[in-house]
Each structure stands twice: as structure tokens, then as C-alpha cells.
Design a protein around this motif. Sequence first.
Motif, PDB file in Angstrom:
ATOM      1  N   ASP A  45       0.839  -1.208   0.000  1.00  0.00           N
ATOM      2  CA  ASP A  45       0.000   0.000   0.000  1.00  0.00           C
ATOM      3  C   ASP A  45       0.874   1.259   0.000  1.00  0.00           C
ATOM      4  O   ASP A  45       0.352   2.381  -0.056  1.00  0.00           O
ATOM      5  CB  ASP A  45      -1.018  -0.005   1.148  1.00  0.00           C
ATOM      6  CG  ASP A  45      -0.381  -0.058   2.518  1.00  0.00           C
ATOM      7  OD1 ASP A  45       0.852  -0.152   2.619  1.00  0.00           O
ATOM      8  OD2 ASP A  45      -1.143  -0.004   3.516  1.00  0.00           O
ATOM      9  N   SER A  46       2.197   1.072  -0.002  1.00  0.00           N
ATOM     10  CA  SER A  46       3.118   2.180  -0.262  1.00  0.00           C
ATOM     11  C   SER A  46       2.806   2.814  -1.618  1.00  0.00           C
ATOM     12  O   SER A  46       3.229   3.935  -1.888  1.00  0.00           O
ATOM     13  CB  SER A  46       4.572   1.682  -0.249  1.00  0.00           C
ATOM     14  OG  SER A  46       4.725   0.562  -1.099  1.00  0.00           O
ATOM     15  N   LEU A  47       2.052   2.116  -2.462  1.00  0.00           N
ATOM     16  CA  LEU A  47       1.664   2.681  -3.761  1.00  0.00           C
ATOM     17  C   LEU A  47       0.881   3.975  -3.575  1.00  0.00           C
ATOM     18  O   LEU A  47       0.867   4.840  -4.456  1.00  0.00           O
ATOM     19  CB  LEU A  47       0.909   1.661  -4.622  1.00  0.00           C
ATOM     20  CG  LEU A  47      -0.495   1.195  -4.225  1.00  0.00           C
ATOM     21  CD1 LEU A  47      -1.595   2.170  -4.677  1.00  0.00           C
ATOM     22  CD2 LEU A  47      -0.779  -0.178  -4.837  1.00  0.00           C
ATOM     23  N   GLN A  52       0.582   7.265  -6.149  1.00  0.00           N
ATOM     24  CA  GLN A  52      -0.554   8.197  -6.124  1.00  0.00           C
ATOM     25  C   GLN A  52      -0.206   9.567  -5.556  1.00  0.00           C
ATOM     26  O   GLN A  52      -0.998  10.501  -5.677  1.00  0.00           O
ATOM     27  CB  GLN A  52      -1.704   7.575  -5.308  1.00  0.00           C
ATOM     28  CG  GLN A  52      -2.228   6.261  -5.906  1.00  0.00           C
ATOM     29  CD  GLN A  52      -3.255   5.563  -5.024  1.00  0.00           C
ATOM     30  OE1 GLN A  52      -3.274   5.761  -3.800  1.00  0.00           O
ATOM     31  NE2 GLN A  52      -4.113   4.761  -5.625  1.00  0.00           N
ATOM     32  N   GLY A  53       0.949   9.673  -4.867  1.00  0.00           N
ATOM     33  CA  GLY A  53       1.376  10.971  -4.362  1.00  0.00           C
ATOM     34  C   GLY A  53       0.755  11.421  -3.055  1.00  0.00           C
ATOM     35  O   GLY A  53       0.879  12.585  -2.672  1.00  0.00           O
ATOM     36  N   HIS A  54       0.085  10.512  -2.344  1.00  0.00           N
ATOM     37  CA  HIS A  54      -0.459  10.870  -1.025  1.00  0.00           C
ATOM     38  C   HIS A  54       0.675  10.946  -0.006  1.00  0.00           C
ATOM     39  O   HIS A  54       1.757  10.397  -0.223  1.00  0.00           O
ATOM     40  CB  HIS A  54      -1.475   9.823  -0.557  1.00  0.00           C
ATOM     41  CG  HIS A  54      -2.661   9.691  -1.453  1.00  0.00           C
ATOM     42  ND1 HIS A  54      -3.558  10.715  -1.669  1.00  0.00           N
ATOM     43  CD2 HIS A  54      -3.112   8.644  -2.193  1.00  0.00           C
ATOM     44  CE1 HIS A  54      -4.502  10.311  -2.510  1.00  0.00           C
ATOM     45  NE2 HIS A  54      -4.257   9.061  -2.849  1.00  0.00           N
ATOM     46  N   ASP A  55       0.412  11.569   1.155  1.00  0.00           N
ATOM     47  CA  ASP A  55       1.475  11.637   2.167  1.00  0.00           C
ATOM     48  C   ASP A  55       1.367  10.520   3.203  1.00  0.00           C
ATOM     49  O   ASP A  55       2.086  10.511   4.195  1.00  0.00           O
ATOM     50  CB  ASP A  55       1.538  13.024   2.823  1.00  0.00           C
ATOM     51  CG  ASP A  55       0.276  13.369   3.567  1.00  0.00           C
ATOM     52  OD1 ASP A  55      -0.649  12.520   3.616  1.00  0.00           O
ATOM     53  OD2 ASP A  55       0.202  14.488   4.116  1.00  0.00           O
ATOM     54  N   SER A  56       0.454   9.572   2.962  1.00  0.00           N
ATOM     55  CA  SER A  56       0.382   8.387   3.811  1.00  0.00           C
ATOM     56  C   SER A  56      -0.246   7.267   2.985  1.00  0.00           C
ATOM     57  O   SER A  56      -0.632   7.477   1.831  1.00  0.00           O
ATOM     58  CB  SER A  56      -0.479   8.647   5.060  1.00  0.00           C
ATOM     59  OG  SER A  56      -1.857   8.566   4.732  1.00  0.00           O
ATOM     60  N   THR A  57      -0.364   6.060   3.594  1.00  0.00           N
ATOM     61  CA  THR A  57      -0.968   4.928   2.884  1.00  0.00           C
ATOM     62  C   THR A  57      -2.482   4.853   3.117  1.00  0.00           C
ATOM     63  O   THR A  57      -3.150   3.992   2.545  1.00  0.00           O
ATOM     64  CB  THR A  57      -0.328   3.599   3.351  1.00  0.00           C
ATOM     65  OG1 THR A  57      -0.525   3.446   4.763  1.00  0.00           O
ATOM     66  CG2 THR A  57       1.158   3.564   3.052  1.00  0.00           C
TER      67      THR A  57
END
Length: 264
Positions: A45-47, A52-57
Motif C-alpha cells: 500500500d506504499s503505492l 498516487q502521491g499521497h502523504d500516507s498509505t
Amino acid sequence: MAKISVSRLAKMKQEQEKITCITAYDASFAAIFDQAGIQVLLVGDSLGMVLQGHDSTLPVTVEDIAYHTASVASTTEKSLIIADLPFMSYSTPEQTYNNAATLMRSGANMVKLEGGTWLSSSIAGLIERGIPVCGHLGLTPQSVNVFGGYKVQGREKGEADKLIHDALALQEAGIQLLVLECVPVGLAKRVTEALDIPVIGIGAGTETDGQILVMHDAFGISAGFCPKFSKNFLVETGDIRRAVELYKEQVENKIFPGAEHSFF
Ligand code: KIV
Ligand code: NA
């Protein structure tokens, strides 16, 4: 060569052969990793962060993981494929079984979930239903808001003892692999010696049974920063296939991770 099995990984621990793992999210990189003999590919889920550019999973969904698992599975012949159950997709046993089934149907060979003793009955239930499970302890990124940041875990004695207790409970529940993230080298060694199943480290030193890296960190292409425990294997090699070979070689010879990549 046949598909890497969980029993093959268990045998590697017994024979003190290091297990090399990396995250993969697409068909092309999966093929490169598979051909290089990487034993385990994790559709992490590091994806949520690196793709995806989020700052968390936390924003990652089961559908996201299923999509990327199918892509990875399409070109993977030998590597064992683990798919992450994302944030809040395994809160109850029922929900866990349904979401794990989706990931297995997409091509996963095993699912991974984050947490300790509270997961015991879900883990036992998954295994009874034919789904192998990988645990994940230490810095569990889905709990970043509880931790108050991405911090090394298990530095205090109470915390370290609780982690060992959780690891033993997960093994008792039936996990066949454990990822241990961002813990001091000494604690990683204790956990690895305490368990019969293979322990795969990330930011956990060289004493674990194997290593995993986020592929974007291994190539120095992460959008954010590169964590202290990672290494850019492209610097010395200038070629993706050779970078993967060098990573595997350095894991097998205990050259990576070095002290500069470890916590004490
Ligand atoms: O999502 C991920 O990439 C992971 C690894 C860091 C172990 O869980
Ligand atoms: Na993950």
C-alpha cells in the motif's frame, strides 16, 4: 523453475540463506524482479505514496491493490506475490475474508496485514480458508496518526517486549512470514531468533532472515525523500537490471543494509 513457495522460504531461513524482497506495482518491473530471482514481490500500500502521491498509505483501497496485483501477476512466474490489505479493510474477520479473497483472485499468493495480537482470530480464519498470511510489526504505516509520525519503534524495553509478544502471537495464529519495519538492530535479532518463520526486515539491520525495499527507494526515484534505511542501487550500476542484481547480492552477503542504514 517453479513458483517460490512458503515452504521454500521457511527452508531458506533454516539454511541461513537470505531472502530478497521488493515492492512491485506493474507488469514491466515485476518481470525484471522475477527474472532476477527476487523471491518475494509485495504489492504494497506504499503505492499510495509512490504512485498516487499521497502523504500516507491511508487513502489506498482494496480495488487499488487488486488492480496492481493483477498487473504484477501477469508477468510473474517464480516470485511469491504478497498483496497488502489496506487501511481499515480488515477490521472484522468477515470483512478481512472478503477483501483477502478479492486480492487472491487478482493473483496474490499471500496477503499482508499490519498489527499484533488483535488480529489472531482473523489470521487463523484466513488460513483455515486457504489464504496464507504475512504479518507486519514495528513501524506499521497505517497507524502513523497513532504514532504521531514515521518513527523508529521498540526502543524502550516495554515496547520491545510487547513486540516480541505480538510476533509470537502472530506466529501462533498461523502467519508464515513477518515484515519488521524500523526497529533497532538488537530487537530485530531477538525477533528473528524467537520465531521459526522467516522475518523480513526494512530498516531493521542485517540480522533478519531477509530484506524488503520499496522499489522507488531502491532506484532513488521516490517523489518524497529517501528514508535513511534505503539505498539507491542505480548509483553504482546505472542500469535497472544490474541495480536489482546488486541489491540481491548485497542482501545475500550482508553488505546491505550497512550500519548507516540501521537503527541502534
Ligand atoms: O507497503 C509497503 O511497501 C510495505 C513495505 C514497506 C514492507 O508494507
Ligand atoms: Na504496506
